[in-house]
Design an enzyme around this catalytic site. Structure first.
Site, PDB file in Angstrom:
ATOM      1  CB  THR A  35      -0.844  -0.068   1.300  1.00  0.00           C
ATOM      2  OG1 THR A  35      -1.691  -1.185   1.207  1.00  0.00           O
ATOM      3  CG2 THR A  35      -1.651   1.174   1.589  1.00  0.00           C
ATOM      4  CB  THR A  62      -4.049   0.184  -0.576  1.00  0.00           C
ATOM      5  OG1 THR A  62      -3.410  -1.074  -0.800  1.00  0.00           O
ATOM      6  CG2 THR A  62      -5.462  -0.076  -0.074  1.00  0.00           C
ATOM      7  CG  ASN A 115      -5.700  -6.019  -0.176  1.00  0.00           C
ATOM      8  OD1 ASN A 115      -5.084  -5.696   0.838  1.00  0.00           O
ATOM      9  ND2 ASN A 115      -6.380  -7.142  -0.249  1.00  0.00           N
ATOM     10  CG  ASP A 161      -8.758  -5.579   3.259  1.00  0.00           C
ATOM     11  OD1 ASP A 161      -8.010  -6.548   3.483  1.00  0.00           O
ATOM     12  OD2 ASP A 161      -8.323  -4.436   3.036  1.00  0.00           O
ATOM     13  N   GLY A 221       1.190  -1.795   5.092  1.00  0.00           N
ATOM     14  CA  GLY A 221       1.620  -2.945   5.898  1.00  0.00           C
ATOM     15  C   GLY A 221       0.479  -3.864   6.306  1.00  0.00           C
TER      16      GLY A 221
HETATM   17  O1  DON Z   1      -7.077  -1.683   3.869  1.00  0.00           O
HETATM   18  C1  DON Z   1      -6.287  -2.455   4.381  1.00  0.00           C
HETATM   19  O2  DON Z   1      -6.126  -2.557   5.571  1.00  0.00           O
HETATM   20  C2  DON Z   1      -5.415  -3.316   3.472  1.00  0.00           C
HETATM   21  N1  DON Z   1      -6.086  -3.544   2.242  1.00  0.00           N
HETATM   22  C3  DON Z   1      -4.099  -2.647   3.294  1.00  0.00           C
HETATM   23  C4  DON Z   1      -3.144  -3.463   2.487  1.00  0.00           C
HETATM   24  C5  DON Z   1      -1.738  -3.124   2.693  1.00  0.00           C
HETATM   25  O3  DON Z   1      -1.398  -2.289   3.470  1.00  0.00           O
HETATM   26  C6  DON Z   1      -0.758  -3.890   1.914  1.00  0.00           C
HETATM   27  N2  DON Z   1       0.553  -3.454   2.230  1.00  0.00           N
HETATM   28  N3  DON Z   1       1.524  -3.273   2.550  1.00  0.00           N
END
Ligand code: DON
Length: 587
Positions: A398, A416, A418, A440, A490
């Site tokens: 992200t 992001t 995802n 998610d 993250g």
């Molecule tokens: O919205 C969220 O919490 C996740 N889709 C974020 C994904 C993410 O941070 C991937 N990365 N490092």
């Protein structure tokens, strides 16, 4: 450190230790004119932030930082610069920068008005339903929510960035898009990280002809560092937005291309879904920590709620006296993190659909109750009813960026698709990747998503609903003035990464670059393991294991791009070295 919270700590061994540490800390402060949370940049320090007076930009890609900084230099405000960076990242960092995804932007104006959040999270298409990721036996079909056209939520980025500009910017959408269009059309020089990312994700990406032809050369090889990468189709898509505004994405040719892509492959997004998409202005979650005000993302993100909850719990422990990344400090953090993630699994979801007990989760008295049950001597085992390890997939990504301008306006934005490269599916003819954000949602209550996060009924798939997020764009204020602007990618580790930068600045007096670079830890209740980055000492690990923690060394966690504002208005930028292209620059 106030005295009352120390009474909460159980265990005489610990009390004695913290009392003597307090005495040492007090003595030291008498001799050292303590800088306010790392604002003095001492030559002897190992990490140095970027320093400026007029404006600062911190992003995960040098070219995005450069174009946003140029906007500030030409008199644009932080919102103009942030939106420009957002579009530029969609070109230069296609693994997470996007127009096919969504996110959250927090804006705190220099005029001290109440901070505002723009929620441009993706939404489930109208035809989505709660069993769409299950087979006939009710078992979850994992890849369906990750690597198929069903994985894509209705994108929100274009509408969100446009809304931010319209409400608070001075540039037109066309002006904010111009650098991105130029970077897409003329191309940019590929850094090593760009090549590495495409090589790592190759098996997943080259399955899709439009992705293959967009991101790889004709012979199938990846663009090499130093070569120029051009995206003419993406340039045309961005151009349509520049000419027609949000309708250039949600209506007309781009919408047609998205819907055709869906129809060819059994996806659900329709023209009606696209034209109905609306970003939402929300009030950020508010909390306090040791006299600072914290504003962070409200539902449908869980980020702000749990950052505030964990800080509330930790406020009662002598974190400063115990020291950075000592066994005591890590233990208290881990125990607090577990409690928050357990609550997340049950209560958090899109507040447009479910009631979330926000006031309770973020209240000091609830935190006090939780804190009372934390033993300083022994880790509490997470419930043994629960999932296994998070699914393995290429490094997720992200991206976060932070901007502060000369008027004191601050923007903290996380967006992001995802996973790295989202679903891996490029909209044919439009040159951009679609998110796989539907993962998610809880595919089934109790079954973990890709990050091992458990969701309940509150986060089940429903038509038009936003999936729960961990993204935590955060702005802290000190006596009403913007002080810290931060946030991270993250996945599940976003919350704990952001939390630790706050603690590093407030409790451990680190300058912002040191705070960003310091080794991090993470616990998310399930799986029941304390993840640590390299840099935690072997004897600290042993002390944690003695208390019952299962300690697992993880690769780098998060990539937090931050800005700290000094009392005299000096701006300090901290870019996360965990991304080799990260860049904080000011003027
Ligand atoms: O919205 C969220 O919490 C996740 N889709 C974020 C994904 C993410 O941070 C991937 N990365 N490092």
């Amino acid at each position: 450190m106030d005295k009352a919270p120390q009474r909460q700590i159980k265990g005489t061994r610990l009390k004695r230790r913290s009392e003597s540490l307090s005495a040492i800390a007090l003595t030291l402060t008498l001799f050292i004119a303590s800088p306010v949370s790392g604002q003095a940049i001492l030559e002897g320090e190992r990490f140095h932030p970027a320093v400026a007076t007029q404006g600062m930009v911190s992003t995960s890609h040098t070219l995005a930082t450069d174009v946003a900084l140029q906007v500030l230099k030409e008199g644009g405000n932080a919102i103009d610069a942030a939106v420009t960076a957002g579009f530029a990242l969609a070109v230069t960092q296609p693994r997470s920068g996007n127009i096919g995804g969504g996110g959250f932007m927090l804006i705190a104006k220099g005029d001290h008005s109440a901070p505002e959040a723009i929620d441009f999270r993706e939404k489930a298409p109208a035809a989505a339903n709660e069993t769409m990721f299950q087979d006939d036996n009710g078992d979850v079909v994992q890849n369906r929510s990750r690597f198929t056209h069903l994985a894509a939520g209705v994108p929100g980025t274009v509408a969100g960035l446009a809304m931010a500009l319209e409400r608070h910017g001075t540039l037109s959408l066309k002006q904010a898009l111009a650098p991105a269009i130029k970077l897409a059309r003329d191309g940019f020089t590929v850094p090593q990280r760009f090549t590495d990312g495409l090589e790592q994700a190759r098996p997943r990406l080259e399955r899709w002809p439009a992705t293959r032809s967009t991101f790889y050369k004709r012979d199938g090889s990846a663009y090499q560092p130093g070569e120029t990468f051009r995206q003419p189709k993406l340039a045309n898509t961005l151009q349509r937005i520049a000419e027609k505004g949000v309708d250039g994405f949600y209506q007309g040719k781009t919408a047609d291309l998205i819907v055709k892509e869906m129809e060819r492959h059994g996806g659900l997004i329709t023209k009606a879904d696209l034209s109905a998409y609306e970003p939402v202005v929300r009030s950020p979650v508010h909390g306090t920590y040791r006299g600072y005000d914290i504003y962070s993302m409200s539902p449908p993100s869980s980020g702000g709620t749990h950052i505030v909850q964990i800080l509330n719990i930790l406020e009662g422990f002598p974190i400063r006296e115990s020291g950075h990344n000592t066994a005591d400090t890590i233990h208290w953090m881990a125990e607090a993190m577990k409690l928050a993630y357990a609550d997340r699994s049950q209560y958090l979801g899109d507040t447009d659909y479910v009631e979330v007990p926000l006031a309770g989760l973020t209240s000091k008295s609830y935190a006090e109750t939780l804190r009372k049950d934390i033993s300083s001597e022994q880790a509490r085992p997470a419930s043994d009813i629960g999932p296994g390890q998070p699914a393995a997939y290429e490094s997720p990504e992200t991206t976060h960026f932070s901007v502060v301008d000369k008027w004191g306006n601050a923007v903290s934005n996380t967006y992001t698709i995802n996973f790295s490269y989202g679903s891996g599916i490029t909209v044919e003819g439009a040159g951009f990747l679609l998110n796989n954000e539907m993962d998610d949602f809880s595919a089934k209550p109790g079954v973990p998503n890709a990050y091992g996060l458990i969701g309940g009924e509150a986060n089940k798939v429903e038509p038009g609903k936003r999936m729960l997020s961990s993204m935590s764009p955060t702005i802290m204020k000190k006596q009403g003035k913007n002080f810290l602007v931060t946030g991270s990618p993250g996945g599940s580790r976003i919350i704990t990464t952001t939390l630790q930068v706050i603690l590093n600045v407030i409790d451990h007096d680190m300058n912002i670059q040191t705070a960003v670079s310091a080794p991090r830890v993470h616990h998310q209740w399930l799986p029941d393991e304390l993840r640590i980055e390299q840099g935690i000492s072997g004897d600290t690990i042993r002390l944690l294991e003695d208390r019952g923690h299962t300690v697992v060394t993880n690769s780098a966690m998060g990539a937090i791009q931050s800005i700290m504002v000094g009392e005299d208005g000096t701006l300090y930028g901290g870019a996360d070295p965990r991304r080799s292209t990260s860049s904080a620059k000011g003027y």
